[in-house]
Design a protein around this motif. Structure first.
Motif, PDB file in Angstrom:
ATOM      1  N   ASN A  40       0.766  -1.156   0.171  1.00 42.79           N
ATOM      2  CA  ASN A  40       0.250  -0.176  -0.322  1.00 42.79           C
ATOM      3  C   ASN A  40       0.488   1.114   0.245  1.00 42.79           C
ATOM      4  N   TYR A  41       0.680   2.087  -0.472  1.00 38.81           N
ATOM      5  CA  TYR A  41       0.934   3.954  -0.821  1.00 38.81           C
ATOM      6  C   TYR A  41       0.334   4.749  -0.456  1.00 38.81           C
ATOM      7  N   PHE A  42       0.260   4.664   0.205  1.00 37.65           N
ATOM      8  CA  PHE A  42      -0.602   6.226   1.581  1.00 37.65           C
ATOM      9  C   PHE A  42      -0.160   7.673   0.365  1.00 37.65           C
ATOM     10  N   HIS A  43      -1.358   8.559   0.325  1.00 33.97           N
ATOM     11  CA  HIS A  43      -1.459  10.228   0.031  1.00 33.97           C
ATOM     12  C   HIS A  43      -0.908  10.502   0.990  1.00 33.97           C
ATOM     13  N   PRO A  44       0.309  11.222   0.717  1.00 30.23           N
ATOM     14  CA  PRO A  44       1.026  11.804   2.171  1.00 30.23           C
ATOM     15  C   PRO A  44       0.268  13.308   2.641  1.00 30.23           C
ATOM     16  N   GLN A  45      -0.361  14.018   1.533  1.00 25.81           N
ATOM     17  CA  GLN A  45      -1.639  14.700   2.768  1.00 25.81           C
ATOM     18  C   GLN A  45      -2.214  14.376   2.959  1.00 25.81           C
ATOM     19  N   ARG A  46      -2.734  13.643   2.681  1.00 24.35           N
ATOM     20  CA  ARG A  46      -4.158  12.660   3.240  1.00 24.35           C
ATOM     21  C   ARG A  46      -3.340  11.509   4.492  1.00 24.35           C
ATOM     22  N   VAL A  47      -3.175  11.058   4.242  1.00 27.31           N
ATOM     23  CA  VAL A  47      -2.659  10.568   5.786  1.00 27.31           C
ATOM     24  C   VAL A  47      -1.501  10.699   6.577  1.00 27.31           C
ATOM     25  N   GLY A  48      -0.402  12.065   5.942  1.00 28.17           N
ATOM     26  CA  GLY A  48       0.059  11.848   6.710  1.00 28.17           C
ATOM     27  C   GLY A  48       1.124  11.670   8.183  1.00 28.17           C
ATOM     28  N   ASP A  49       1.137  12.017   9.092  1.00 28.02           N
ATOM     29  CA  ASP A  49       2.279  11.056   9.673  1.00 28.02           C
ATOM     30  C   ASP A  49       1.534  10.464  10.915  1.00 28.02           C
ATOM     31  N   LEU A  50       0.506  10.030  10.461  1.00 29.80           N
ATOM     32  CA  LEU A  50      -0.561   8.563  10.761  1.00 29.80           C
ATOM     33  C   LEU A  50       0.463   7.696  11.397  1.00 29.80           C
ATOM     34  N   PHE A  51       1.087   7.070  11.262  1.00 30.16           N
ATOM     35  CA  PHE A  51       2.065   5.522  10.526  1.00 30.16           C
ATOM     36  C   PHE A  51       3.066   5.635  12.067  1.00 30.16           C
ATOM     37  N   GLU A  52       3.809   7.234  11.780  1.00 31.85           N
ATOM     38  CA  GLU A  52       4.143   7.802  13.018  1.00 31.85           C
ATOM     39  C   GLU A  52       3.668   8.131  14.508  1.00 31.85           C
ATOM     40  N   ARG A  53       2.020   8.415  14.245  1.00 29.58           N
ATOM     41  CA  ARG A  53       1.886   8.405  15.819  1.00 29.58           C
ATOM     42  C   ARG A  53       1.283   6.895  16.330  1.00 29.58           C
ATOM     43  N   PHE A  54       0.686   6.147  14.973  1.00 24.81           N
ATOM     44  CA  PHE A  54       0.011   4.894  16.387  1.00 24.81           C
ATOM     45  C   PHE A  54       0.555   3.848  15.592  1.00 24.81           C
ATOM     46  N   ASP A  55       0.664   2.400  16.013  1.00 19.18           N
ATOM     47  CA  ASP A  55       1.765   1.048  16.042  1.00 19.18           C
ATOM     48  C   ASP A  55       0.259   0.530  14.847  1.00 19.18           C
ATOM     49  N   PHE A  56       0.900   0.549  13.860  1.00 19.26           N
ATOM     50  CA  PHE A  56      -0.285  -0.170  12.547  1.00 19.26           C
ATOM     51  C   PHE A  56      -0.524  -2.003  12.941  1.00 19.26           C
ATOM     52  N   SER A  57      -1.669  -2.292  13.281  1.00 18.18           N
ATOM     53  CA  SER A  57      -1.766  -3.637  13.278  1.00 18.18           C
ATOM     54  C   SER A  57      -3.505  -3.935  12.714  1.00 18.18           C
ATOM     55  N   GLY A  58      -3.656  -5.285  12.438  1.00 18.18           N
ATOM     56  CA  GLY A  58      -4.601  -5.525  11.679  1.00 18.18           C
ATOM     57  C   GLY A  58      -5.422  -5.167  10.539  1.00 18.18           C
ATOM     58  N   SER A  59      -5.795  -4.653  10.802  1.00 19.30           N
ATOM     59  CA  SER A  59      -7.303  -3.701   9.440  1.00 19.30           C
ATOM     60  C   SER A  59      -6.945  -3.033   9.345  1.00 19.30           C
ATOM     61  N   LEU A  60      -6.565  -2.578   8.173  1.00 16.03           N
ATOM     62  CA  LEU A  60      -5.628  -1.151   7.395  1.00 16.03           C
ATOM     63  C   LEU A  60      -7.200  -0.223   7.457  1.00 16.03           C
ATOM     64  N   LEU A  61      -8.602  -0.742   6.461  1.00 17.77           N
ATOM     65  CA  LEU A  61      -9.260  -0.173   6.728  1.00 17.77           C
ATOM     66  C   LEU A  61      -9.803   0.655   7.986  1.00 17.77           C
ATOM     67  N   GLU A  62     -10.149  -0.619   9.163  1.00 19.34           N
ATOM     68  CA  GLU A  62     -10.664   0.094  10.272  1.00 19.34           C
ATOM     69  C   GLU A  62      -9.578   0.837  10.378  1.00 19.34           C
ATOM     70  N   PHE A  63      -8.117   0.799  10.729  1.00 14.68           N
ATOM     71  CA  PHE A  63      -7.231   1.640  11.116  1.00 14.68           C
ATOM     72  C   PHE A  63      -7.473   3.020  10.133  1.00 14.68           C
ATOM     73  N   LEU A  64      -7.371   3.190   9.140  1.00 17.31           N
ATOM     74  CA  LEU A  64      -7.743   4.192   8.760  1.00 17.31           C
ATOM     75  C   LEU A  64      -9.110   5.353   9.104  1.00 17.31           C
ATOM     76  N   GLU A  65     -10.474   4.159   9.453  1.00 15.63           N
ATOM     77  CA  GLU A  65     -11.158   4.670   9.524  1.00 15.63           C
ATOM     78  C   GLU A  65     -11.537   5.449  11.383  1.00 15.63           C
ATOM     79  N   LEU A  66     -10.093   4.846  12.278  1.00 13.76           N
ATOM     80  CA  LEU A  66     -10.172   5.057  13.937  1.00 13.76           C
ATOM     81  C   LEU A  66      -9.586   6.381  14.163  1.00 13.76           C
ATOM     82  N   HIS A  67      -8.469   6.065  13.410  1.00  9.63           N
ATOM     83  CA  HIS A  67      -7.731   7.520  13.345  1.00  9.63           C
ATOM     84  C   HIS A  67      -7.206   8.310  12.601  1.00  9.63           C
ATOM     85  N   LEU A  68      -7.911   8.692  11.662  1.00  6.69           N
ATOM     86  CA  LEU A  68      -8.502   9.721  11.017  1.00  6.69           C
ATOM     87  C   LEU A  68      -9.380   9.934  10.192  1.00  6.69           C
ATOM     88  N   SER A  69     -10.572   9.476  10.816  1.00  6.39           N
ATOM     89  CA  SER A  69     -12.426   9.554  10.497  1.00  6.39           C
ATOM     90  C   SER A  69     -12.434   9.442   8.829  1.00  6.39           C
TER      91      SER A  69
END
Length: 240
Positions: free
Chosen positions: A144-173
């Motif tokens: 997966n390649y993420f849009h830099p402006q729309r995802v920002g530093d998400l993966f630096e602020r939160f540890d990722f695991s599990g469902s990617l779709l749920e991860f984006l919804e939980l932390h970035l709505s």
């Protein structure tokens, strides 16, 4: 609290009435004014519910004749018109989902990735690569390649695991609701394809997918290698 819309509530009531035998397969529903009065809603709300059920294949509207209850077609497993995560597909097959490797790094975007995300070639993107397993065997490689402006530093602020779709919804709505998908057959010399060729009969499909949120903004681009001896994909075609 999950509040359902009036249309969704009326649709739910109609489905229940059909399942309870109030209206049977092959039977015509009462007129729109009668049904609206019975259900206590406006004709527009009832009409919207009927449209949704018609799209789902539960009702057949014959203009000038009436609306009829019909038998829904059986569901298609792994239907190509439904956006499902890799994990969902593994679990729906009755297999135990797992990961054997995860790689997360920032790199310069290739021409292909930049074009898909609407950024400049060489702009930094975060890349997430995983090998997905089912009952302990590798069955998919997802990149997966993420849009830099729309995802920002998400993966630096939160540890990722599990469902990617749920991860984006939980932390970035951010709710991913659709994707444009190209399906190809990768060459066997493709390094990601080779990670899945563990049996002589193994074949691999490559899904190139651009994922959008509810505002139709491109959020991430993915190249997903899927073992075709494990996953089968179907689509229901209709004639107008």
């Amino acid at each position: 609290m999950n509040l359902m819309s009036k249309t969704a509530l009326i649709k739910q009531q109609l489905i229940q009435m059909i399942s309870e035998g109030t209206y049977r397969v092959g039977e015509r529903l009462p007129s729109e004014p009668e049904m609206s009065k019975t259900l206590g809603v406006s004709r527009e709300t009832f009409r919207d519910a009927v449209k949704q059920m018609e799209l789902e294949g539960r009702l057949l509207v014959k203009h000038g004749v009436g609306t009829f209850v019909i038998q829904p077609l059986p569901g298609i497993p792994s239907s190509l018109d439904r956006l499902s995560s890799t994990g969902e597909m593994i679990r729906s097959a009755g297999l135990e989902e797992g990961e054997s490797r995860i790689s997360l790094q920032k790199l310069e975007s290739s021409r292909e990735v930049a074009q898909k995300l609407g950024i400049k070639t060489g702009d930094p993107v975060m890349m997430l690569e995983r090998i997905r397993t089912a009952d302990g065997e590798p069955v998919a490689v997802t990149i997966n390649y993420f849009h830099p402006q729309r995802v920002g530093d998400l993966f630096e602020r939160f540890d990722f695991s599990g469902s990617l779709l749920e991860f984006l919804e939980l932390h970035l709505s951010i709710r991913i609701v659709k994707s444009d998908t190209e399906i190809t057959v990768p060459l066997h010399v493709d390094r990601n394809c080779q990670k899945l060729l563990i049996h002589p009969a193994t074949t691999v499909l490559l899904f190139k997918q651009l994922h959008y949120d509810e505002e139709h903004q491109a959020i991430f681009y993915s190249t997903d290698y899927m073992r075709n001896d494990v996953f089968t994909f179907q689509i229901r075609r209709t004639r107008n």
